[in-house]
Design an enzyme around this catalytic site. Structure first.
Site, PDB file in Angstrom:
ATOM      1  N   ARG A 115       0.538  14.607  12.924  1.00  0.00           N
ATOM      2  CA  ARG A 115       0.775  14.154  11.191  1.00  0.00           C
ATOM      3  C   ARG A 115       0.687  15.235  10.359  1.00  0.00           C
ATOM      4  O   ARG A 115      -0.083  15.847   9.559  1.00  0.00           O
ATOM      5  CB  ARG A 115      -0.609  13.407  10.555  1.00  0.00           C
ATOM      6  CG  ARG A 115      -0.305  12.359  11.514  1.00  0.00           C
ATOM      7  CD  ARG A 115       0.209  10.667  11.264  1.00  0.00           C
ATOM      8  NE  ARG A 115       0.410  10.723  10.316  1.00  0.00           N
ATOM      9  CZ  ARG A 115      -0.033   9.752   9.500  1.00  0.00           C
ATOM     10  NH1 ARG A 115      -1.555   9.234  10.235  1.00  0.00           N
ATOM     11  NH2 ARG A 115       0.061   9.416   8.423  1.00  0.00           N
TER      12      ARG A 115
ATOM     13  N   ASP B 101       4.818   0.920  12.254  1.00  0.00           N
ATOM     14  CA  ASP B 101       3.630  -0.146  11.273  1.00  0.00           C
ATOM     15  C   ASP B 101       3.283  -1.409  11.980  1.00  0.00           C
ATOM     16  O   ASP B 101       1.936  -2.053  11.423  1.00  0.00           O
ATOM     17  CB  ASP B 101       3.066   0.302   9.979  1.00  0.00           C
ATOM     18  CG  ASP B 101       2.975   1.368   9.615  1.00  0.00           C
ATOM     19  OD1 ASP B 101       3.615   1.764   8.492  1.00  0.00           O
ATOM     20  OD2 ASP B 101       2.688   2.339  10.182  1.00  0.00           O
TER      21      ASP B 101
ATOM     22  N   LYS C 268       0.761  -1.868   0.122  1.00  0.00           N
ATOM     23  CA  LYS C 268       0.014   0.254  -0.062  1.00  0.00           C
ATOM     24  C   LYS C 268       0.983   0.598  -0.262  1.00  0.00           C
ATOM     25  O   LYS C 268       0.355   2.572  -0.955  1.00  0.00           O
ATOM     26  CB  LYS C 268      -1.234   0.048   1.007  1.00  0.00           C
ATOM     27  CG  LYS C 268      -1.445   0.816   1.815  1.00  0.00           C
ATOM     28  CD  LYS C 268      -2.625   1.607   2.772  1.00  0.00           C
ATOM     29  CE  LYS C 268      -1.379   1.532   4.304  1.00  0.00           C
ATOM     30  NZ  LYS C 268      -1.636   2.757   4.440  1.00  0.00           N
ATOM     31  N   ASN C 269       2.449   0.853   0.394  1.00  0.00           N
ATOM     32  CA  ASN C 269       2.715   2.761   1.293  1.00  0.00           C
ATOM     33  C   ASN C 269       4.141   2.812   0.124  1.00  0.00           C
ATOM     34  O   ASN C 269       3.933   3.606  -0.480  1.00  0.00           O
ATOM     35  CB  ASN C 269       3.205   2.142   2.332  1.00  0.00           C
ATOM     36  CG  ASN C 269       2.458   3.093   3.499  1.00  0.00           C
ATOM     37  OD1 ASN C 269       1.276   3.067   2.934  1.00  0.00           O
ATOM     38  ND2 ASN C 269       2.589   2.081   4.720  1.00  0.00           N
TER      39      ASN C 269
ATOM     40  N   CYS D 144      -4.899  12.610  12.326  1.00  0.00           N
ATOM     41  CA  CYS D 144      -5.440  11.630  12.312  1.00  0.00           C
ATOM     42  C   CYS D 144      -5.539  10.731  13.771  1.00  0.00           C
ATOM     43  O   CYS D 144      -4.835  11.039  14.803  1.00  0.00           O
ATOM     44  CB  CYS D 144      -5.194  10.725  11.312  1.00  0.00           C
ATOM     45  SG  CYS D 144      -3.490   9.925  11.793  1.00  0.00           S
TER      46      CYS D 144
ATOM     47  N   ASP E 131       4.395  20.329   8.015  1.00  0.00           N
ATOM     48  CA  ASP E 131       5.457  20.800   7.792  1.00  0.00           C
ATOM     49  C   ASP E 131       6.778  21.203   6.938  1.00  0.00           C
ATOM     50  O   ASP E 131       6.894  21.733   6.554  1.00  0.00           O
ATOM     51  CB  ASP E 131       5.728  21.675   9.020  1.00  0.00           C
ATOM     52  CG  ASP E 131       6.275  20.277   9.571  1.00  0.00           C
ATOM     53  OD1 ASP E 131       5.734  19.469  10.189  1.00  0.00           O
ATOM     54  OD2 ASP E 131       6.890  20.388  10.287  1.00  0.00           O
TER      55      ASP E 131
ATOM     56  N   ILE F 111       8.013   6.983  16.902  1.00  0.00           N
ATOM     57  CA  ILE F 111       7.327   7.514  15.867  1.00  0.00           C
ATOM     58  C   ILE F 111       5.794   8.547  15.844  1.00  0.00           C
ATOM     59  O   ILE F 111       5.756  10.063  15.423  1.00  0.00           O
ATOM     60  CB  ILE F 111       6.962   7.232  15.100  1.00  0.00           C
ATOM     61  CG1 ILE F 111       8.625   5.594  14.718  1.00  0.00           C
ATOM     62  CG2 ILE F 111       7.123   7.602  13.592  1.00  0.00           C
ATOM     63  CD1 ILE F 111       9.642   6.777  13.988  1.00  0.00           C
TER      64      ILE F 111
ATOM     65  N   ARG G  80      -8.612  -0.393   4.464  1.00  0.00           N
ATOM     66  CA  ARG G  80      -7.724   0.422   3.892  1.00  0.00           C
ATOM     67  C   ARG G  80      -6.566   0.091   3.630  1.00  0.00           C
ATOM     68  O   ARG G  80      -5.369   0.173   3.065  1.00  0.00           O
ATOM     69  CB  ARG G  80      -7.529   1.906   4.971  1.00  0.00           C
ATOM     70  CG  ARG G  80      -8.890   2.525   4.859  1.00  0.00           C
ATOM     71  CD  ARG G  80      -8.190   4.007   6.415  1.00  0.00           C
ATOM     72  NE  ARG G  80      -6.618   4.384   5.480  1.00  0.00           N
ATOM     73  CZ  ARG G  80      -6.666   5.137   6.073  1.00  0.00           C
ATOM     74  NH1 ARG G  80      -6.895   5.768   7.275  1.00  0.00           N
ATOM     75  NH2 ARG G  80      -5.902   5.579   5.629  1.00  0.00           N
TER      76      ARG G  80
HETATM   77  C1  EPZ Z   1       4.206   6.761   6.522  1.00  0.00           C
HETATM   78  O1  EPZ Z   1       3.432   8.039   6.907  1.00  0.00           O
HETATM   79  C2  EPZ Z   1       3.223   6.059   6.322  1.00  0.00           C
HETATM   80  N1  EPZ Z   1       2.140   6.090   5.525  1.00  0.00           N
HETATM   81  C3  EPZ Z   1       2.731   5.661   7.589  1.00  0.00           C
HETATM   82  O2  EPZ Z   1       2.249   4.182   7.489  1.00  0.00           O
HETATM   83  C4  EPZ Z   1       4.164   4.954   8.559  1.00  0.00           C
HETATM   84  O3  EPZ Z   1       3.281   4.962   9.778  1.00  0.00           O
HETATM   85  C5  EPZ Z   1       5.087   6.480   8.468  1.00  0.00           C
HETATM   86  O4  EPZ Z   1       5.106   6.161   7.346  1.00  0.00           O
HETATM   87  C6  EPZ Z   1       6.017   6.159   9.553  1.00  0.00           C
HETATM   88  O5  EPZ Z   1       7.023   4.692   8.924  1.00  0.00           O
HETATM   89  C7  EPZ Z   1       2.716   6.242   4.127  1.00  0.00           C
HETATM   90  O6  EPZ Z   1       3.642   5.838   3.249  1.00  0.00           O
HETATM   91  C8  EPZ Z   1       1.081   6.364   2.858  1.00  0.00           C
HETATM   92  P1  EPZ Z   1       6.444  10.282   8.602  1.00  0.00           P
HETATM   93  P2  EPZ Z   1       4.112   9.338   7.085  1.00  0.00           P
HETATM   94  O7  EPZ Z   1       6.358  11.101   7.759  1.00  0.00           O
HETATM   95  O8  EPZ Z   1       4.900  10.059   5.765  1.00  0.00           O
HETATM   96  C9  EPZ Z   1       6.412  13.811  12.084  1.00  0.00           C
HETATM   97  C10 EPZ Z   1       0.244   2.809   7.605  1.00  0.00           C
HETATM   98  O9  EPZ Z   1      -0.175   2.505   9.003  1.00  0.00           O
HETATM   99  N2  EPZ Z   1       6.229  14.185  11.163  1.00  0.00           N
HETATM  100  O10 EPZ Z   1       7.093   9.280   8.127  1.00  0.00           O
HETATM  101  O11 EPZ Z   1       3.091  10.490   7.073  1.00  0.00           O
HETATM  102  C11 EPZ Z   1       4.923  12.776  12.207  1.00  0.00           C
HETATM  103  O12 EPZ Z   1       4.235  13.069  12.435  1.00  0.00           O
HETATM  104  C12 EPZ Z   1       0.733   3.701   8.056  1.00  0.00           C
HETATM  105  O13 EPZ Z   1       0.562   2.355   6.310  1.00  0.00           O
HETATM  106  C13 EPZ Z   1       5.946  15.789  11.031  1.00  0.00           C
HETATM  107  O14 EPZ Z   1       6.245  15.973  11.810  1.00  0.00           O
HETATM  108  O15 EPZ Z   1       4.981   8.871   8.322  1.00  0.00           O
HETATM  109  C14 EPZ Z   1       5.495  11.468  12.126  1.00  0.00           C
HETATM  110  O16 EPZ Z   1       6.051  11.579  14.065  1.00  0.00           O
HETATM  111  C15 EPZ Z   1       0.647   5.171   9.235  1.00  0.00           C
HETATM  112  N3  EPZ Z   1       5.719  17.025   9.964  1.00  0.00           N
HETATM  113  C16 EPZ Z   1       7.177  11.714  11.978  1.00  0.00           C
HETATM  114  O17 EPZ Z   1       7.101  13.195  11.481  1.00  0.00           O
HETATM  115  C17 EPZ Z   1       5.906  16.310   8.854  1.00  0.00           C
HETATM  116  O18 EPZ Z   1       5.936  17.336   7.793  1.00  0.00           O
HETATM  117  C18 EPZ Z   1       7.155  10.681  10.772  1.00  0.00           C
HETATM  118  O19 EPZ Z   1       5.863  10.888   9.951  1.00  0.00           O
HETATM  119  C19 EPZ Z   1       5.807  14.737   8.880  1.00  0.00           C
HETATM  120  C20 EPZ Z   1       6.321  14.023   9.510  1.00  0.00           C
END
Ligand code: EPZ
Length: 429
Positions: free
Chosen positions: A131, A316, A31-32, A126, A134, A338, A408
């Site tokens: 999430r 995950d 999916k990802n 969410c 920035d 995370i 999903r």
């Molecule tokens: C991806 O989400 C995955 N989704 C998530 O999978 C996965 O849990 C996550 O990476 C971590 O591995 C997809 O790939 C579609 P991040 P993403 O940006 O990219 C913070 C699932 O269950 N952050 O790596 O949104 C954020 O809040 C889903 O399949 C900011 O603060 O995750 C988090 O604490 C859930 N500002 C950390 O960084 C930003 O602009 C890592 O998030 C971006 C992220």
């Protein structure tokens, strides 16, 4: 539309506990990786063929959004998508689409890179955390885009195109890195992404962009270098197996004392996780077409984990692993580093008899409690599947409500489980 939403909202799953999972589970496409790969179609007017795409609610939501923007997207066969972005109808990704699927933020980079502007709704928080986006916004600003956030929308413009530069990520972000890759691929000049995410999905995504004619090196390391190109072409690309789905079923096999071949699973994508499963007493044997997972002895050893970016323990798989610890011989801790709120499965597991207490980012699990079936509520994708796994091993019957969370991310989950001896039934109201 309301009726349709209500029907989704009311779907439930009934699970009869106590069955061992024995057999083969074919692992679907990731999916990802599918989601960013679909958004990459925006970068070119040539056809993009994606094979081994899972038929999931999130993929359907991404299709709806791409259609709205003006991308032609159709199923070429049961798991292949044909996408083509000739001209587009709009550079807007509206709230109604984005709120359903956060990965819609991945339209931002390609829209600005090719069409020099984008108006993408802020995804909002969410169940598992705020999430923020920035880092996505900052990456575009560093590449020279003008970005303002107004009325819940990210409005980005780059009338003279994007220009290559160093893109600093204060923390690695998977989709942030993917957005930056698409934007930098079509920028003028060279860019470097510093503190890049190194997940297998990011590596494979960069491989797809290179297949489309981008010029990316260093993916899989913290520093990725991108030489901008004028344009990119189409491609025919195979989506890798979903390592999180595979890890989920590995845990289901161990908790039920079963024996399951995870067909298509790639060991290297899950090495840290598989090592942990082996430490608790599971056997994870790489075989010709996947990984064979089973348990030889009764005892499950309590092993504490902390989630981390790749190659650490995947966030995950945290909820699923916690179920394993609820039946371990002793106490362990599960620390979520995370996301700030990824313990929504805990109260539901406690309703099934688990003994778990949470302080801050750490859950303490006192194992050896037999779980008992109950009515439980799904709250997010991975929490929902952890409740299904708990239902497989609990005494009696479990009903998981709000099944749309599960749909999903898990293709044909009932068939995959029932084909291995489970008794799982979807209940329409
Ligand atoms: C991806 O989400 C995955 N989704 C998530 O999978 C996965 O849990 C996550 O990476 C971590 O591995 C997809 O790939 C579609 P991040 P993403 O940006 O990219 C913070 C699932 O269950 N952050 O790596 O949104 C954020 O809040 C889903 O399949 C900011 O603060 O995750 C988090 O604490 C859930 N500002 C950390 O960084 C930003 O602009 C890592 O998030 C971006 C992220």
């Amino acid at each position: 539309m309301v009726t349709e939403v209500r029907r989704d909202m009311l779907q439930r799953m009934r699970i009869k506990g106590g069955k061992k999972l024995i057999g083969t589970i074919p692992i679907s496409g990731s999916k990802n990786l599918s989601l960013p790969a679909m958004m990459a179609a925006i970068m070119t007017d040539k056809p993009l063929l994606l094979r081994n795409v899972p038929r999931l609610a999130d993929v359907l939501s991404a299709m709806d959004l791409l259609n709205y923007i003006g991308v032609d997207v159709n199923w070429a066969d049961s798991n292949s998508l044909e996408l083509r972005c000739g001209s587009i109808k709009t550079t807007e990704a509206p709230y109604d689409y984005v709120r359903k699927m956060r990965a819609s933020i991945l339209t931002l980079g390609p829209l600005v890179a090719r069409f020099k502007k984008a108006s993408v709704s802020l995804p909002g928080g969410c169940a598992i955390g705020t999430r923020g986006v920035d880092l996505h916004i900052k990456a575009l600003q560093q590449l020279g885009a003008e970005v303002e956030v107004e009325n819940g929308y990210i409005n980005a413009t780059a009338p003279d195109g994007l220009r290559g530069c160093d893109i600093n990520f204060t923390t690695p972000s998977v989709t942030g890195t993917e957005n930056a890759l698409m934007a930098a691929a079509l920028a003028n000049g060279t860019s470097r992404i510093l503190n890049a995410a190194m997940e297998p999905e990011v590596i494979e995504f960069a491989n797809l962009l290179n297949m489309m004619g981008a010029n990316i090196v260093g993916h899989g390391s913290p520093i990725i270098t991108i030489e901008g190109v004028e344009s990119v072409r189409g491609a025919s690309f195979e989506i890798m197996p979903d390592r999180i789905e595979a890890g989920t079923y590995a845990i289901a096999a161990v908790v039920t004392s079963g024996r399951v071949l995870l067909k298509g699973c790639v060991q290297d994508h899950l090495s840290s996780f598989l090592e942990t499963v082996r430490s608790v007493g599971g056997i994870c044997e790489p075989v010709a077409d996947g990984i064979l997972v089973y348990r030889e002895q009764d005892e499950i050893r309590p092993i504490s984990i902390c989630t981390a970016q790749y190659p650490g323990f995947p966030t995950d798989l945290q909820a699923q692993y916690m179920v394993l610890m609820t039946i371990a011989n002793g106490a362990s801790s599960v620390t979520e580093n995370i996301f700030e709120n990824r313990f929504m499965h805990v109260p539901e597991l406690c309703r099934m008899g688990a003994n778990i207490s949470v302080i801050g980012r750490t859950a303490t699990v006192v194992g050896a409690h037999e779980l008992s079936g109950a009515q439980v509520m799904a709250t997010d994708l991975r929490a929902s599947v952890s409740l299904v796994i708990a239902g497989l091993v609990a005494k009696g019957e479990t009903v998981v409500n709000r099944l749309y969370h599960l749909d999903r991310g898990y293709e044909n989950i009932e068939d995959k489980l029932n084909n291995c001896g489970a008794e799982v039934e979807r209940l329409n109201v």
